[in-house]
Structure formats: structure tokens, C-alpha cells
Design a protein around this motif. Sequence first.
Motif, PDB file in Angstrom:
ATOM      1  N   ARG A 232       1.011  -1.106  -0.157  1.00  0.00           N
ATOM      2  CA  ARG A 232       0.269  -0.045  -0.047  1.00  0.00           C
ATOM      3  C   ARG A 232       0.760   1.365  -0.219  1.00  0.00           C
ATOM      4  O   ARG A 232       0.413   2.049  -0.476  1.00  0.00           O
ATOM      5  CB  ARG A 232      -0.990   0.032   1.200  1.00  0.00           C
ATOM      6  N   SER A 233       2.040   1.107   0.671  1.00  0.00           N
ATOM      7  CA  SER A 233       2.989   2.481   0.748  1.00  0.00           C
ATOM      8  C   SER A 233       4.003   1.908   0.959  1.00  0.00           C
ATOM      9  O   SER A 233       4.668   0.846   1.377  1.00  0.00           O
ATOM     10  CB  SER A 233       2.452   3.327   2.050  1.00  0.00           C
ATOM     11  N   TRP A 234       5.184   2.757   0.637  1.00  0.00           N
ATOM     12  CA  TRP A 234       6.569   2.307   0.765  1.00  0.00           C
ATOM     13  C   TRP A 234       7.383   3.718   0.574  1.00  0.00           C
ATOM     14  O   TRP A 234       7.242   4.756   0.252  1.00  0.00           O
ATOM     15  CB  TRP A 234       7.070   1.518  -0.467  1.00  0.00           C
ATOM     16  N   THR A 235       8.608   3.551   1.110  1.00  0.00           N
ATOM     17  CA  THR A 235       9.734   4.640   1.100  1.00  0.00           C
ATOM     18  C   THR A 235      10.641   4.420   0.089  1.00  0.00           C
ATOM     19  O   THR A 235      10.733   3.267  -0.624  1.00  0.00           O
ATOM     20  CB  THR A 235      10.458   4.959   2.135  1.00  0.00           C
ATOM     21  N   VAL A 236      10.963   5.553  -0.830  1.00  0.00           N
ATOM     22  CA  VAL A 236      11.922   5.484  -1.891  1.00  0.00           C
ATOM     23  C   VAL A 236      13.018   4.834  -1.467  1.00  0.00           C
ATOM     24  O   VAL A 236      13.965   3.872  -2.060  1.00  0.00           O
ATOM     25  CB  VAL A 236      12.289   6.966  -2.317  1.00  0.00           C
ATOM     26  N   ARG A 237      13.596   5.126  -0.120  1.00  0.00           N
ATOM     27  CA  ARG A 237      14.722   4.459   0.367  1.00  0.00           C
ATOM     28  C   ARG A 237      14.791   2.983   0.502  1.00  0.00           C
ATOM     29  O   ARG A 237      15.597   2.214   0.058  1.00  0.00           O
ATOM     30  CB  ARG A 237      15.226   5.156   1.755  1.00  0.00           C
ATOM     31  N   ASP A 238      13.846   2.342   1.028  1.00  0.00           N
ATOM     32  CA  ASP A 238      13.338   0.954   0.885  1.00  0.00           C
ATOM     33  C   ASP A 238      13.309   0.352  -0.246  1.00  0.00           C
ATOM     34  O   ASP A 238      14.003  -0.803  -0.429  1.00  0.00           O
ATOM     35  CB  ASP A 238      12.148   0.761   1.772  1.00  0.00           C
ATOM     36  N   ALA A 239      12.643   0.867  -1.223  1.00  0.00           N
ATOM     37  CA  ALA A 239      12.721   0.634  -2.677  1.00  0.00           C
ATOM     38  C   ALA A 239      13.789   0.410  -3.258  1.00  0.00           C
ATOM     39  O   ALA A 239      14.380  -0.562  -3.838  1.00  0.00           O
ATOM     40  CB  ALA A 239      11.703   1.422  -3.523  1.00  0.00           C
ATOM     41  N   ILE A 240      14.915   1.544  -2.767  1.00  0.00           N
ATOM     42  CA  ILE A 240      16.259   1.354  -3.538  1.00  0.00           C
ATOM     43  C   ILE A 240      16.994   0.173  -2.899  1.00  0.00           C
ATOM     44  O   ILE A 240      17.946  -0.300  -3.454  1.00  0.00           O
ATOM     45  CB  ILE A 240      16.874   2.738  -3.546  1.00  0.00           C
ATOM     46  N   SER A 241      16.861   0.152  -1.528  1.00  0.00           N
ATOM     47  CA  SER A 241      17.336  -0.957  -0.867  1.00  0.00           C
ATOM     48  C   SER A 241      17.010  -2.172  -1.362  1.00  0.00           C
ATOM     49  O   SER A 241      18.149  -3.101  -1.006  1.00  0.00           O
ATOM     50  CB  SER A 241      17.033  -0.719   0.533  1.00  0.00           C
ATOM     51  N   ASP A 242      16.009  -2.355  -1.959  1.00  0.00           N
ATOM     52  CA  ASP A 242      15.494  -3.721  -2.239  1.00  0.00           C
ATOM     53  C   ASP A 242      16.293  -3.997  -3.699  1.00  0.00           C
ATOM     54  O   ASP A 242      16.241  -5.254  -4.098  1.00  0.00           O
ATOM     55  CB  ASP A 242      14.198  -3.871  -2.358  1.00  0.00           C
ATOM     56  N   LEU A 243      16.788  -3.084  -4.123  1.00  0.00           N
ATOM     57  CA  LEU A 243      17.593  -3.442  -5.542  1.00  0.00           C
ATOM     58  C   LEU A 243      18.426  -4.703  -5.482  1.00  0.00           C
ATOM     59  O   LEU A 243      19.331  -4.474  -4.611  1.00  0.00           O
ATOM     60  CB  LEU A 243      18.177  -2.028  -6.159  1.00  0.00           C
ATOM     61  N   PRO A 244      18.416  -5.716  -6.371  1.00  0.00           N
ATOM     62  CA  PRO A 244      19.528  -6.853  -5.758  1.00  0.00           C
ATOM     63  C   PRO A 244      20.687  -6.393  -6.270  1.00  0.00           C
ATOM     64  O   PRO A 244      21.076  -5.300  -7.156  1.00  0.00           O
ATOM     65  CB  PRO A 244      19.049  -7.778  -7.098  1.00  0.00           C
ATOM     66  N   VAL A 245      21.834  -6.979  -5.670  1.00  0.00           N
ATOM     67  CA  VAL A 245      23.252  -6.610  -5.693  1.00  0.00           C
ATOM     68  C   VAL A 245      23.708  -5.652  -5.068  1.00  0.00           C
ATOM     69  O   VAL A 245      24.626  -5.662  -4.177  1.00  0.00           O
ATOM     70  CB  VAL A 245      23.423  -6.762  -7.188  1.00  0.00           C
ATOM     71  N   PHE A 246      23.565  -4.289  -5.477  1.00  0.00           N
ATOM     72  CA  PHE A 246      23.903  -3.312  -4.796  1.00  0.00           C
ATOM     73  C   PHE A 246      22.940  -2.025  -4.240  1.00  0.00           C
ATOM     74  O   PHE A 246      23.200  -0.874  -4.253  1.00  0.00           O
ATOM     75  CB  PHE A 246      24.796  -2.347  -5.878  1.00  0.00           C
ATOM     76  N   GLY A 247      21.622  -2.690  -4.063  1.00  0.00           N
ATOM     77  CA  GLY A 247      20.703  -1.676  -3.433  1.00  0.00           C
ATOM     78  C   GLY A 247      21.209  -1.194  -2.255  1.00  0.00           C
ATOM     79  O   GLY A 247      20.677   0.116  -1.833  1.00  0.00           O
ATOM     80  N   ARG A 248      21.809  -1.616  -1.399  1.00  0.00           N
ATOM     81  CA  ARG A 248      22.137  -1.261   0.182  1.00  0.00           C
ATOM     82  C   ARG A 248      22.875  -0.160  -0.199  1.00  0.00           C
ATOM     83  O   ARG A 248      22.883   0.839   0.650  1.00  0.00           O
ATOM     84  CB  ARG A 248      22.382  -2.473   1.045  1.00  0.00           C
ATOM     85  N   LEU A 249      23.966  -0.360  -0.926  1.00  0.00           N
ATOM     86  CA  LEU A 249      24.823   0.624  -1.177  1.00  0.00           C
ATOM     87  C   LEU A 249      24.525   1.917  -1.431  1.00  0.00           C
ATOM     88  O   LEU A 249      24.878   3.032  -1.164  1.00  0.00           O
ATOM     89  CB  LEU A 249      26.086   0.313  -2.039  1.00  0.00           C
ATOM     90  N   LEU A 250      23.325   1.813  -2.593  1.00  0.00           N
ATOM     91  CA  LEU A 250      22.820   2.975  -3.102  1.00  0.00           C
ATOM     92  C   LEU A 250      22.048   3.804  -1.994  1.00  0.00           C
ATOM     93  O   LEU A 250      21.761   4.920  -1.840  1.00  0.00           O
ATOM     94  CB  LEU A 250      21.909   2.719  -4.354  1.00  0.00           C
ATOM     95  N   ALA A 251      21.385   2.917  -1.169  1.00  0.00           N
ATOM     96  CA  ALA A 251      20.459   3.162  -0.045  1.00  0.00           C
ATOM     97  C   ALA A 251      21.072   4.189   1.022  1.00  0.00           C
ATOM     98  O   ALA A 251      20.632   5.059   1.615  1.00  0.00           O
ATOM     99  CB  ALA A 251      19.688   2.259   0.576  1.00  0.00           C
ATOM    100  N   LEU A 252      22.420   3.731   1.208  1.00  0.00           N
ATOM    101  CA  LEU A 252      23.279   4.651   2.153  1.00  0.00           C
ATOM    102  C   LEU A 252      23.545   5.981   1.617  1.00  0.00           C
ATOM    103  O   LEU A 252      23.243   7.060   2.615  1.00  0.00           O
ATOM    104  CB  LEU A 252      24.556   4.006   2.144  1.00  0.00           C
ATOM    105  N   GLY A 253      23.439   6.117   0.483  1.00  0.00           N
ATOM    106  CA  GLY A 253      23.538   7.742  -0.053  1.00  0.00           C
ATOM    107  C   GLY A 253      22.193   8.393  -0.052  1.00  0.00           C
ATOM    108  O   GLY A 253      22.344   9.585  -0.553  1.00  0.00           O
ATOM    109  N   TRP A 254      21.161   7.739   0.252  1.00  0.00           N
ATOM    110  CA  TRP A 254      19.891   8.459  -0.254  1.00  0.00           C
ATOM    111  C   TRP A 254      19.085   8.876   1.195  1.00  0.00           C
ATOM    112  O   TRP A 254      19.070   8.195   2.124  1.00  0.00           O
ATOM    113  CB  TRP A 254      18.840   7.411  -0.533  1.00  0.00           C
ATOM    114  N   ARG A 255      19.209  10.197   1.649  1.00  0.00           N
ATOM    115  CA  ARG A 255      18.616  10.905   2.536  1.00  0.00           C
ATOM    116  C   ARG A 255      17.371  11.284   2.542  1.00  0.00           C
ATOM    117  O   ARG A 255      17.028  11.973   1.825  1.00  0.00           O
ATOM    118  CB  ARG A 255      19.388  11.997   3.013  1.00  0.00           C
ATOM    119  N   THR A 256      16.334  10.657   3.248  1.00  0.00           N
ATOM    120  CA  THR A 256      14.867  10.909   3.426  1.00  0.00           C
ATOM    121  C   THR A 256      14.328  10.428   4.751  1.00  0.00           C
ATOM    122  O   THR A 256      14.949   9.651   5.349  1.00  0.00           O
ATOM    123  CB  THR A 256      14.316   9.937   2.387  1.00  0.00           C
ATOM    124  N   HIS A 257      13.351  11.313   5.098  1.00  0.00           N
ATOM    125  CA  HIS A 257      12.951  11.206   6.230  1.00  0.00           C
ATOM    126  C   HIS A 257      12.075   9.763   6.510  1.00  0.00           C
ATOM    127  O   HIS A 257      11.419   9.180   5.263  1.00  0.00           O
ATOM    128  CB  HIS A 257      11.742  12.131   6.661  1.00  0.00           C
TER     129      HIS A 257
END
Length: 337
Positions: free
Chosen positions: A301-326
Amino acid sequence: MDKMITSAARRARRIFSSNQPLTDPVFGRVGEQFNRAQYFVRIYYIVSAFISYSLMNGLHARVLRSGEWDYLWPLAWLAQINDNSIIEWLPVAALFASLFAFQFPAFRVFRVVFAILCLFTAAAFNSQGSISHGLHVWFWIGFGLVFLPNAPANHAVPRTVKMTYLSVIVAVQALILFFYTLAGFWKILAGLTSLLRGVEGNFSPRGLSLQLADRMLQTGTSPLLADVVIANFWLSWPMFLALIYIQLVAVIIVLRPRLHVLWGYLLMMFHLGTWLLMEIAFQHHILFLGLLFVMSPFRPRSWTVRDAISDLPVFGRLLALGWRTHPDKRVGPVPAE
């Protein structure tokens, strides 16, 4: 044996699933997903009636135009009958079967009959010496839905039946995505083979441009954007590498509901690209990607952009570290308390 399979499935789920839990209510989620899945099944069968109807004219023209048929194995029995007019009735029969499956989705017999007729119809379009993949996704979804449990409408459905029902839908999604993963795998294998041979291939900057130019010479076609891509290969190269990634990890996305909608659109854009660059059309894939993933029963129903980026396979967590969002800044409606 069953315990080993179950254990392996759970292990794979733990490895490939997202580490970010969904915020949707746990107990309400199954009921909502089940209702969405039931809508998807009925939409699939009414859409199948439309597809069956749209195929009638083309198959009729083929029968009138050609007396020579090289029947694929599902239609090998037609060689003994020696009456090609039967081919024209296959999509007609598929239309009626799809309507019965639409009206009576709880009866497996109609789904089985439709899957068989769908297979026959797709085989007929591929029984003249060439293979087209355009109807394969239509059949494989119908084949997967055969395994749905009976879940009559307007009746209380036990939770176990709902979970089984949803498991079949997940399996159908995984099967379709697995085809894209195979496509990505073969692109990588071909690229590595070219590197070992010391020639330009899928990983070279001009790899895609060379393929497009070669196809245009062989087929005599003039795709809308092929000349632009060939002339600007430094722009097309990163997009082609991104496509290989999108295809290769596709099957993992089935376990990451936040990415269902995104991957549905990305794969749609891939098929749009095959037309704009190669004049290869897969219109049914656009439709079913929309139904299976953009309208996925499992989309949150709802999701944060950071969580979606973190879900990207292989390198999602690295990208999420640089994403600042409330942490409370969400996309989509906030679940009711």
C-alpha cells in the motif's frame, strides 16, 4: 523429499527476499492480496477471450494462403486428419473456454480446457517453419493458473486456501520473470564469450549498435530509433548494460514486492525498445506485465523510496546509504490504523 524441497525454498526465500519488512498490516495483507489475485485471474480470462478473437482473422488467412503445415508436437495429431480447416476453429474454441473460465473461475476443468486450447492455438501460429515467442507468455500464465485451488466466490475461504491460491500466483510471476532472467544470462554469456575471443560483443561500447546494424541489413527494416542509437553508441551502451542487469535479476524481484511495479514498467520499456530499435513487437507481454506486476496482488500500500532502492538486487543497499529521506516520508496511501 518434500521436507528437503520445503527447506530449500525457505532458504532461498531468506537469501533473496528483502530485509526491509513491509508496513502493511500483517493479517489484513493476505485477504487484500487474495482479493486482488482473484480479480487478476478473471481479468486474465476475459482478456484471453479478446486475444482469441483477435487471432481468428490471422489464422484464417494463413489457412487460405498456405496448404503446407509443419505441425509442432502439440498439433501432430492434425497430420493424421489431413484437414487444415480445423486449425481455424482452435481460437474459436479457446474463446469459449476462456469465457467459461471467466464466468466459473472456481471450476478447474474450464481452466484446463482453456490451457490446452491456448497451447494448440499458439502452436498453430508456429507451425509454418518459424517460431514466434509472442504468444508464449499467454500460454504459460494459463498453464500456471490450472493449479489454482477451488475458491468459490461469496463463500468464506479458509486462510490455508488463500495462501495456496497466492502461492500459485507467485509461481506464475516467478515463471514469467525467470524467462527474462534467462535472457539476461544468455546476454552475459555471449558477452563473456566475445571478450574471450577478443571481438566486440555485449560488453563493448559498440556492441548494441553493431547488432542493430547487422539486423537492419539482414531484414531490410528501418526501426524508428535504430539510426540514432547506432550513431550515438556511447549513450546506448550504459542503457544496454542496465537492461542486462534488469533482465538478469528479474526472477529475484518476485520476492521483493516493492519492486513489482517498477520492474513491470522497466520490462515494458524493454519491449518498447525492441520495437523502436529492431521492429520486434511483443504486445501481449505489455498487457500481461501490466496485469502481473504493475497491478501485482502483492504490491504494498505504501513504501519509502529508500526502502525500494535498498531492495535493488546486488547493490541496492550501497545506493540506499547515500539516499537521505525522512523515515516517515512514504509513497502511496498510508495504511489505516
